[in-house]
Design an enzyme around this catalytic site. Structure first.
Site, short mmCIF file in Angstrom:
data_model
loop_
_atom_site.label_atom_id
_atom_site.label_comp_id
_atom_site.label_asym_id
_atom_site.label_seq_id
_atom_site.Cartn_x
_atom_site.Cartn_y
_atom_site.Cartn_z
N ASN A 199 59.90 17.33 35.47
CA ASN A 199 58.38 18.13 35.25
C ASN A 199 57.47 17.97 36.35
O ASN A 199 56.96 16.76 36.75
CB ASN A 199 57.79 17.52 34.15
CG ASN A 199 56.43 18.06 33.61
OD1 ASN A 199 56.17 19.14 34.23
ND2 ASN A 199 55.79 17.65 32.90
N TRP A 200 57.64 19.07 37.25
CA TRP A 200 57.10 18.74 38.70
C TRP A 200 55.42 19.06 38.44
O TRP A 200 54.75 18.99 39.31
CB TRP A 200 57.37 19.90 39.69
CG TRP A 200 58.92 19.41 40.09
CD1 TRP A 200 59.58 18.41 39.83
CD2 TRP A 200 59.61 20.43 41.06
NE1 TRP A 200 60.69 18.43 40.67
CE2 TRP A 200 60.75 19.54 41.27
CE3 TRP A 200 59.58 21.61 41.48
CZ2 TRP A 200 61.96 20.30 42.09
CZ3 TRP A 200 60.58 22.13 42.28
CH2 TRP A 200 61.75 21.47 42.37
N LYS A 201 55.02 19.48 37.13
CA LYS A 201 53.61 19.96 36.99
C LYS A 201 52.96 20.57 38.22
O LYS A 201 53.73 21.59 38.62
CB LYS A 201 52.89 18.40 36.73
CG LYS A 201 53.43 17.50 36.11
CD LYS A 201 52.64 16.14 35.61
CE LYS A 201 53.64 15.24 34.63
NZ LYS A 201 52.58 14.11 34.11
N HIS A 242 53.00 19.59 26.14
CA HIS A 242 52.82 18.32 26.96
C HIS A 242 51.52 17.84 26.73
O HIS A 242 50.37 18.57 26.62
CB HIS A 242 53.12 18.67 28.54
CG HIS A 242 53.19 17.52 29.43
ND1 HIS A 242 51.96 16.83 29.74
CD2 HIS A 242 54.13 16.81 29.88
CE1 HIS A 242 52.21 15.98 30.65
NE2 HIS A 242 53.63 15.84 30.48
N GLU A 293 49.40 16.89 28.78
CA GLU A 293 48.08 17.24 29.65
C GLU A 293 47.83 18.63 29.10
O GLU A 293 46.42 18.90 29.25
CB GLU A 293 48.59 17.64 30.98
CG GLU A 293 48.85 16.14 31.81
CD GLU A 293 50.09 15.80 32.52
OE1 GLU A 293 50.45 17.18 33.12
OE2 GLU A 293 50.52 14.69 32.98
N GLU A 303 56.19 11.18 24.60
CA GLU A 303 55.73 10.71 26.04
C GLU A 303 54.48 9.87 25.57
O GLU A 303 53.35 10.60 25.22
CB GLU A 303 55.43 11.80 26.87
CG GLU A 303 56.57 12.67 27.26
CD GLU A 303 56.11 13.47 28.45
OE1 GLU A 303 57.00 13.13 29.55
OE2 GLU A 303 55.34 14.12 28.46
N GLY A 339 52.20 8.94 34.19
CA GLY A 339 51.48 8.78 35.54
C GLY A 339 50.83 7.26 35.79
O GLY A 339 49.93 7.50 36.74
N SER A 393 56.20 7.22 33.15
CA SER A 393 56.64 6.41 34.20
C SER A 393 58.15 5.92 34.15
O SER A 393 58.45 4.60 34.52
CB SER A 393 55.64 5.17 34.22
OG SER A 393 54.27 5.71 34.21
N GLY A 437 58.16 12.86 35.41
CA GLY A 437 56.92 13.52 36.21
C GLY A 437 57.09 13.09 38.01
O GLY A 437 58.02 13.60 38.40
#
Ligand code: PGA
Length: 250
Positions: A9-11, A95, A97, A167, A173, A212, A233
């Site tokens: 997941n490159w965001k 997600h 976020e 998650e 992160g 992480s 990520g």
């Protein structure tokens, strides 16, 4: 037997050039992997170019989000048929976020998951508790409510196509991975919820851990009974690092 699924997941990272450079470096590193599904989710802007760079490889393309309508007056949104047109096999929905920063409730996640399935794209549905919720002893209640809401529109016959990503928000992160035991406890609870909702299909459904994940903690996490993959990520932004995570899982 559930085939492990590792998703990058490159965001909001990488220009088209950077994304294509990743794909070119990554494909040969994982070319020999036959017993795991490998997925990369670039930002929308790089989907077409990365899709072309992955053509003929064992790496699949995913989107990081989708709207639930086919088309219409939804400025800034991207629809499931548009993603299918680019060759997306998967799309991440719900997600944390998006839930926290963009106010997406589970009811919206449910509509997106159903729309994706209707267009032949497998949803990766994310759930997870915040630190406050965990410390208040509410982890299972939060997961249950997110699962109830987010999977409300998934037809039982399609359940095996859905991937769940557990998650914990406090692990995303932060460098603070859940211990394999903490993760397994949540995954087992999720599998049991899936069993009540979808019956026998629950045994086939993949549940990824995310938060992480790094090359050096992957194997321990993957050794847990109900952990079937990872949503990665930060450690997925470099080809060698993500290839090591794949190698530790396959
Ligand atoms: P992280 O992100 O690996 O950087 O913690 C995981 C995710 O948010 O999917």
């Amino acid at each position: 037997m559930r085939t492990p699924i590792l998703a990058a997941n490159w965001k909001m990272h990488k220009t088209v050039g950077e994304a294509v450079a990743f794909a070119k470096a990554f494909v040969p590193l994982v070319a020999g992997v036959a017993n795991a599904e490998i997925v990369v989710a670039p930002p929308f802007t790089a989907l077409a170019a990365v899709g072309a760079a992955l053509a003929g490889s064992n790496v699949k393309l995913a989107a990081q989000n989708a709207h639930f309508e086919k088309q219409g007056a939804f400025t800034g949104e991207v629809s499931p048929p548009m993603l299918a047109d680019l060759g997306c096999a998967y799309a991440i929905v719900g997600h944390s976020e998006r839930r926290a920063l963009f106010g997406e409730p589970s009811e919206l996640v449910a509509k997106k998951a159903a729309a994706l399935l209707a267009h032949g794209i497998r949803p990766i549905v994310c759930v997870g508790e915040t630190l406050d919720e965990r410390e208040a002893g509410r982890t299972f209640a939060v997961l249950e409510s997110q699962l109830d809401g987010s999977l409300a529109s998934v037809d039982g016959g399609r359940a095996a196509e859905v991937v769940i990503a557990y998650e914990p928000v406090w692990a995303i992160g932060t460098g603070r991975t859940a211990t394999p035991e903490i993760a397994q406890e949540a995954h087992a609870m999720i599998r049991s919820w899936l069993g009540k909702r979808f019956g026998g299909a629950a045994a086939q459904m993949r549940i990824q851990y995310g938060g992480s994940v790094k090359p050096d903690n992957t194997a321990q996490l993957m050794a847990q009974t109900d952990i079937d993959g990872a949503l990665v990520g930060g450690a997925s932004l470099e080809a060698e690092s993500f290839a090591k995570i794949v190698a530790a899982s396959a």
